[in-house]
Design a protein around this motif. Structure first.
Motif, PDB file in Angstrom:
ATOM      1  N   ARG A  96       0.865  -1.170   0.000  1.00 51.75           N
ATOM      2  CA  ARG A  96       0.000   0.000   0.000  1.00 51.75           C
ATOM      3  C   ARG A  96       0.906   1.226   0.000  1.00 51.75           C
ATOM      4  N   THR A 100       1.661   4.918   7.281  1.00 56.63           N
ATOM      5  CA  THR A 100       0.871   4.458   8.418  1.00 56.63           C
ATOM      6  C   THR A 100       1.271   5.251   9.652  1.00 56.63           C
TER       7      THR A 100
ATOM      8  N   ARG B  44      -6.184   6.840  10.355  1.00 58.43           N
ATOM      9  CA  ARG B  44      -6.321   5.619   9.577  1.00 58.43           C
ATOM     10  C   ARG B  44      -6.664   5.970   8.139  1.00 58.43           C
ATOM     11  N   GLU B  59      -6.945   1.289   4.730  1.00 56.95           N
ATOM     12  CA  GLU B  59      -7.190   0.375   5.857  1.00 56.95           C
ATOM     13  C   GLU B  59      -8.681   0.245   6.191  1.00 56.95           C
TER      14      GLU B  59
END
Lengths: 111, 113
Positions: A96, A100, B44, B59
């Motif tokens: 991805r 994060t 997120r 996510e």
């Protein structure tokens, strides 16, 4: 287990103190590491990148320990204006193509 | 002023209604992102886009739809809002996927009653 973990704090320290935050990440193949700062009810902003050899920017020092999969941020001579939430950010290299974020560590510097 | 702007900044809606959050950037950055921020979860990733007409799930994509017909715009739509979608939504952009420097908008605070 969260992909990027941080102690939420808060860390309450007096002005002039030295404070350190750690952050652990889950993917050993992670390539890029950063610290962001977020003031209350504001957007996050890049504080500094974290390089393999460690790096410093004024009162701020960032270090990376790949063997133990953690990064750290050290703030020396804390100022009232350093009060904020510090976000650990990792490119986890999971395919991805996005960063994060950890949940953040809150720092409150007191007079 | 150049930058990344989000609208609306604040929105209250009811369960089941459709809501669209707008994001516009003036840097011609290739990558754009939508994150949501909730207590205890941090930021997120919902969706991201590498270029116009290219989007991909993050996510937590369920319940959200995005589009990117133009490089500068990346709207996020909640097709049928639920209370669990009450959150602060941040749009961000970057020149590349691995540069590390994301430029965030000021956020959109959404409350679903």
């Amino acid at each position: 287990r969260k992909e990027v973990e941080q102690d939420p704090g808060p860390f309450n320290v007096p002005e002039g103190a030295t404070v350190a935050f750690n952050c652990t990440y889950s993917n050993s193949a992670s390539q890029s590491f950063f610290w962001y700062r977020q003031d209350c009810r504001k957007e996050p902003k890049l504080l500094m990148s974290v390089y393999s050899s460690g790096n410093e920017d004024g009162r701020f020092t960032a270090q990376l320990n790949r063997a133990s999969q953690y990064i750290s941020l050290l703030i020396r001579d804390s100022k009232l204006s350093d009060s904020a939430t510090y976000l650990c950010v990792v490119n986890l290299d999971t395919g991805r193509r996005a960063l994060t974020f950890g949940s953040g560590t809150r720092l409150q510097v007191q007079p | 002023d150049a930058g990344i702007t989000q609208s609306p900044r604040y929105k209250i809606t009811e369960t089941g209604r459709q809501v669209t959050l707008m994001c516009h950037q003036t840097w011609s950055h290739s990558y754009m992102f939508w994150y949501r921020q909730d207590l205890g979860h941090g930021l997120r990733l919902i969706y991201y886009s590498a270029a116009a007409d290219i989007t991909d799930k993050g996510e937590v994509p369920d319940g959200y739809v995005v589009s990117r017909s133009k490089t500068e715009n990346f709207p996020l739509t909640l097709e049928s809002a639920t209370r669990s979608q009450t959150s602060v939504y941040f749009c961000a952009s970057s020149q590349g996927s691995n540069t590390g420097e994301l430029f965030f908008g000021e956020g959109s605070r959404l409350t679903v009653l």
